[in-house]
Every structure is written in C-alpha cells, then in structure tokens.
Design a protein around this motif. Structure first.
Motif, mmCIF file in Angstrom:
data_model
loop_
_atom_site.group_PDB
_atom_site.id
_atom_site.type_symbol
_atom_site.label_atom_id
_atom_site.label_comp_id
_atom_site.label_asym_id
_atom_site.label_seq_id
_atom_site.Cartn_x
_atom_site.Cartn_y
_atom_site.Cartn_z
ATOM 1 N N GLN A 84 -47.159 148.729 -7.756
ATOM 2 C CA GLN A 84 -46.001 148.195 -8.462
ATOM 3 C C GLN A 84 -44.911 147.775 -7.481
ATOM 4 O OE1 GLN A 84 -44.641 150.667 -11.771
ATOM 5 N NE2 GLN A 84 -46.742 151.398 -12.038
ATOM 6 N N LEU A 85 -44.705 148.558 -6.434
ATOM 7 C CA LEU A 85 -43.720 148.181 -5.416
ATOM 8 C C LEU A 85 -44.130 146.887 -4.710
ATOM 9 C CD1 LEU A 85 -42.813 151.662 -3.875
ATOM 10 C CD2 LEU A 85 -41.310 150.172 -5.216
ATOM 11 N N ILE A 86 -45.409 146.779 -4.351
ATOM 12 C CA ILE A 86 -45.895 145.561 -3.687
ATOM 13 C C ILE A 86 -45.780 144.368 -4.635
ATOM 14 C CG2 ILE A 86 -47.928 144.415 -2.705
ATOM 15 C CD1 ILE A 86 -46.616 146.460 -0.820
ATOM 16 N N ARG A 111 -55.164 155.594 5.834
ATOM 17 C CA ARG A 111 -54.854 155.556 4.398
ATOM 18 C C ARG A 111 -53.931 154.382 4.058
ATOM 19 N NH1 ARG A 111 -54.061 160.782 0.802
ATOM 20 N NH2 ARG A 111 -53.807 159.755 -1.184
ATOM 21 N N LEU A 112 -52.907 154.160 4.873
ATOM 22 C CA LEU A 112 -51.983 153.057 4.636
ATOM 23 C C LEU A 112 -52.647 151.708 4.907
ATOM 24 C CD1 LEU A 112 -49.124 152.483 3.694
ATOM 25 C CD2 LEU A 112 -48.368 152.620 6.073
ATOM 26 N N LEU A 113 -53.457 151.634 5.958
ATOM 27 C CA LEU A 113 -54.192 150.403 6.241
ATOM 28 C C LEU A 113 -55.093 150.020 5.067
ATOM 29 C CD1 LEU A 113 -55.205 150.992 9.960
ATOM 30 C CD2 LEU A 113 -53.694 149.196 9.112
ATOM 31 N N LEU A 114 -55.813 150.988 4.529
ATOM 32 C CA LEU A 114 -56.694 150.728 3.393
ATOM 33 C C LEU A 114 -55.905 150.329 2.148
ATOM 34 C CD1 LEU A 114 -59.349 153.544 3.869
ATOM 35 C CD2 LEU A 114 -59.621 151.094 4.301
ATOM 36 N N PHE A 115 -54.737 150.925 1.961
ATOM 37 C CA PHE A 115 -53.882 150.551 0.833
ATOM 38 C C PHE A 115 -53.491 149.085 0.936
ATOM 39 C CE2 PHE A 115 -49.483 149.743 -0.502
ATOM 40 C CZ PHE A 115 -49.649 149.841 -1.883
ATOM 41 N N PHE A 116 -53.021 148.670 2.116
ATOM 42 C CA PHE A 116 -52.597 147.277 2.267
ATOM 43 C C PHE A 116 -53.765 146.312 2.097
ATOM 44 C CE2 PHE A 116 -48.765 149.002 4.510
ATOM 45 C CZ PHE A 116 -47.852 148.538 3.579
ATOM 46 N N ALA A 118 -56.300 146.830 0.134
ATOM 47 C CA ALA A 118 -56.604 146.848 -1.297
ATOM 48 C C ALA A 118 -55.630 146.005 -2.112
ATOM 49 C CB ALA A 118 -56.600 148.284 -1.815
ATOM 50 N N VAL A 119 -54.395 145.850 -1.653
ATOM 51 C CA VAL A 119 -53.411 145.068 -2.404
ATOM 52 C C VAL A 119 -53.276 143.638 -1.887
ATOM 53 C CG1 VAL A 119 -52.104 147.058 -3.247
ATOM 54 C CG2 VAL A 119 -51.436 145.974 -1.091
ATOM 55 N N GLY A 120 -54.209 143.214 -1.027
ATOM 56 C CA GLY A 120 -54.259 141.802 -0.657
ATOM 57 C C GLY A 120 -53.734 141.422 0.708
#
Length: 173
Positions: A84-86, A111-116, A118-120
């Motif tokens: 939602q923030l992204i 974990r943060l690399l994978l998050f980014f 995943a969100v494009g």
C-alpha cells in the motif's frame, strides 16, 4: 506524518530495521523542503486513535522519487501494508515529470530486496555492498524505452544496414 506520530515511527524503526534513525535524524531529514514522510495506520473503531504500523520517507526530485526508508512493524509485515505504501508512492509518478522511483538497498537485506522485486522494482546497479533498484511509471526500465524510441522514430538506415548492425552485435557479445 504529523509530529505526534514521530515517537511511534521511531519505535517501529528500531523494531523493524537493523540501522534505525533517531528522532533527530527524522527531524533533520524532514526539515528539507523536498522530503516527505508518510505513515500507514491500522484503523481503530470508536474513539480510539489509529495505530501506526509503518512508515516511509522519500524525496521528490525533478525527474524521480528517491525512497529513503520504508518499514512495517514486524507484527504487521506480510499483510500488504508495504504494498500500500509503494502504491501510494507510484501515484506520485507521471509520464511528463517524475518517471521513476529509485531506492538503494544493502545486499545483505534479502528480505527487503525480495519485497522490492515483488512490487515491481528492478535492480539497475550494484556498487560495493549496495544495490540500486528502480521502478518506472510504465514498468519499463529507461534503457529499453530509449531503444524503442529510436526504432519507432524511423531510422534513416536501410533494413540491410540494420541487419548488418544486428549481426555485428551478436558476434561481439
């Protein structure tokens, strides 16, 4: 983010990140004209105040948005608050002005690399132990758009010259 949220944001930053900012760090960053901080809250029923569960800090530049910090309270991670923030940050992008979001992440923060990812976001540069990632307003990284523009604009070369050029590229690779 309003001033009363700062205490909660600092506490979540300490719980969620390995290198938290202090209250003074936030105050100095937010005193800059182009820096914005947002919080995401868990709504509460009745008269109880909403609970802050995450935050992000970003800078608005002429042609891009630089995401400096994003975190969610560990208890609320994996519940789409980060997405939602992204999504809110993506709404700051336009075709004419700000065309990309840029963020730099420590290589060790998987974990943060994978998050980014995943969100494009796409990794565009690596320097030392940091990886620069970008998200473009139309999901296409800039170098590919530039190539497409040249091809669509109508080249003065013949198709035979284009074929020879492609052949040279393939041999050189």
């Amino acid at each position: 983010m309003i001033h009363r949220d700062l205490k909660d944001v600092v506490a979540i930053d300490v719980a969620a990140t390995c290198a938290p900012w202090s209250k003074d760090d936030y105050k100095s960053r937010l005193s800059q004209r182009n820096t914005v901080a947002m919080v995401i809250e868990l709504p509460r029923a009745g008269r109880r105040k909403p609970v802050v569960v995450g935050s992000m800090v970003y800078q608005l530049h002429k042609q891009h948005v630089e995401l400096e910090r994003i975190f969610i309270e560990p208890e609320y991670q994996l519940r789409s608050f980060g997405r939602q923030l992204i999504s809110e940050l993506r709404s700051r992008l336009t075709r004419e002005r700000r065309t990309r979001i840029r963020v730099t992440v420590e290589e060790s923060n998987l974990r943060l690399l994978l998050f980014f990812l995943a969100v494009g976001f796409s990794a565009v540069e690596s320097s030392g132990n940091r990886i620069a990632m970008e998200h473009w307003w139309n999901d296409a990284p800039s170098p590919f758009r530039e190539i497409d523009k040249r091809q669509r604009s109508g080249s003065t070369r013949s198709s035979r010259e284009d074929h020879d050029q492609e052949g040279d590229n393939r041999i050189g690779v």
